[in-house]
Scaffold this motif. Structure first.
Motif: not given
Length: 465
Positions: A185-214
């Motif tokens: 939320e805008p009133k929070f002390e920081f902008y993004t949760s420390r947990l998880g992977i950012g919105y914009k990075n998820i599809v690239p992460f999938y393509n890089r580490q998961i897509k071709d991982n049997d």
């Protein structure tokens, strides 16, 4: 003249309510005679009313079933219990009567899962959703569970290294999820949760580490925001962003078939509490279906992780007012025979509100007060800021004991307060009572733990070896 406490309540709220009513001029909670409980076990005490756990699970399942039918939603719904809300065996035993699944947060959670499996409380068909930042022991325990045949254990990837760590110890192929690092939320002390992977990075992460991982199959996208499920612009905006990620990921990842919308259903914190759960569930499923149809992808199976909602409304704490201190012309301090810091830590840590009501003396005149705990800490109090409105209670009378109850306290308070360990100023942990119903619907009580004794604390401190 309407000058009694009962008059104040009747003027301020709709009363009685489903779980609260008066009988013989004293308060009952789910038809539990609280004065009888005090007479048998004394005060302070804490209690867990086990049937309310099953009741809330049934309510949520009903809302989702109704919304699935109304929206002709093709996915399935899975209810998970977030164990960190309360790890106690009596809580898990009650929750697991309702065909639910488990969400874990740390290594020792897996030990609990394995214990429950041995007792036949869960099976390999039970989903175990493993969240959190995974240190070595957590990875080892997850691998042990999966290698032992529990293929429905789904570790939720929190950072870029976890797949490699898991793959080193898990034998063969396994399923995973990815957690979205939501914007706060805008009133929070920081902008993004420390947990998880950012919105914009998820599809690239999938393509890089998961897509071709049997070895790895992506099955779930995990979405949760800190403020929980609320009908406000912030929640709907974050859900929309999540759904854009889900549909983009689904187009390149055919195995993705589940969306975990986390937890965060609010629980009742005052007699004036209102929340339209049924509307929220219906609108969430409607939004998911609408976006998926626009993007021409199949709707996901839905998982939720309700923790506080599952167990919160089953808990309560009862105290006796020991004494009243008139500190100035305006402030009267009612001193309870325990501590808020140690027994209800959320009241001072995050200014959390609970339903607070007197147990007895409802038909006597009332006064405005502050509530103070026994520790020598200035933060050990519960006042009108947490309570929103001023606290009014029947007038203090040293010859007439006054008992007060805090209700819907069943989530987090024992673990945050360090159940069974050291407490601030060595205030002992109160006795804890389990309340259930027999086959005929009669109330049955059982002592779960005694109040801490001096020797218990001295042993922890190293004085009694």
């Amino acid at each position: 003249m309407n000058t009694k406490y009962i008059d104040l309540i009747n003027q301020s709220f709709y009363f009685p309510q489903d779980e609260f009513k008066l009988r013989n001029k004293t308060l009952e909670f789910h038809d539990i005679n609280l004065m009888k409980l005090i007479e048998e076990y004394g005060a302070p005490l804490k209690f867990t009313y086990l049937p309310q756990i099953s009741n809330n699970i049934s309510r949520a399942k009903g809302w989702f079933a109704k919304a699935i039918e109304k929206n002709d939603y093709k996915g399935k719904y899975n209810y998970c219990y977030c164990t960190k809300s309360s790890h106690f065996k009596h809580v898990l035993n009650e929750a697991l009567k309702n065909d639910i699944h488990i969400e874990t947060s740390s290594a020792f959670d897996i030990d609990i899962v394995e214990n429950l499996k041995k007792e036949g409380k869960i099976s390999n068909d039970t989903f175990v959703i493993s969240n959190g930042f995974k240190r070595a022991q957590y990875v080892t325990n997850i691998a042990r569970l999966i290698n032992g045949g529990h293929k429905n254990c789904v570790p939720i990837i929190d950072n870029y290294e976890e797949i490699d760590l898991l793959s080193e110890e898990i034998e063969g192929k396994y399923s995973i999820g990815i957690r979205i690092a939501s914007e706060e939320e805008p009133k929070f002390e920081f902008y993004t949760s420390r947990l998880g992977i950012g919105y914009k990075n998820i599809v690239p992460f999938y393509n890089r580490q998961i897509k071709d991982n049997d070895r790895v199959e992506l099955k779930m996208l995990h979405f949760f925001i800190n403020t929980g499920i609320r009908d406000n612009a912030y929640y709907w905006n974050e859900l929309l962003k999540c759904l854009k990620v889900y549909t983009s990921l689904k187009k390149v990842c055919p195995t993705l078939d589940s969306l975990n919308i986390g937890g965060g259903f609010p629980i009742k914190n005052s007699l004036a509490f209102e929340f339209d759960y049924e509307y929220m569930v219906d609108e969430i499923l409607n939004q998911i279906k609408t976006i998926c149809e626009e993007e021409e992808v199949d709707v996901p199976n839905i998982f939720t992780e309700f923790g506080s909602f599952t167990v919160g409304e089953s808990g309560g704490a009862i105290y006796e007012v020991l004494y009243q201190k008139q500190q100035n012309d305006r402030e009267k301090w009612n001193m309870i025979n325990s501590s808020f810091i140690t027994t209800l830590p959320d009241t001072w840590a995050i200014n959390k509100r609970f339903v607070m009501l007197p147990i007895n003396r409802w038909h006597e005149s009332y006064e405005r007060v502050l509530l103070g705990g026994l520790t020598c800490d200035s933060d050990d109090y519960y006042n009108s800021e947490q309570h929103m409105n001023a606290i009014y209670l029947p007038k203090y009378n040293k010859d007439k004991p006054l008992y007060i109850g805090f209700f819907n306290t069943g989530a987090y308070q024992e673990t945050i307060g360090g159940f069974g360990g050291l407490q601030h100023c060595l205030i002992p942990t109160p006795k804890h009572i389990l309340i259930d119903r027999d086959e005929d619907g009669n109330i049955v009580t059982k002592l779960f733990s005694e109040q801490q004794k001096s020797e218990d604390l001295l042993k922890i401190l190293g004085y009694n070896e």
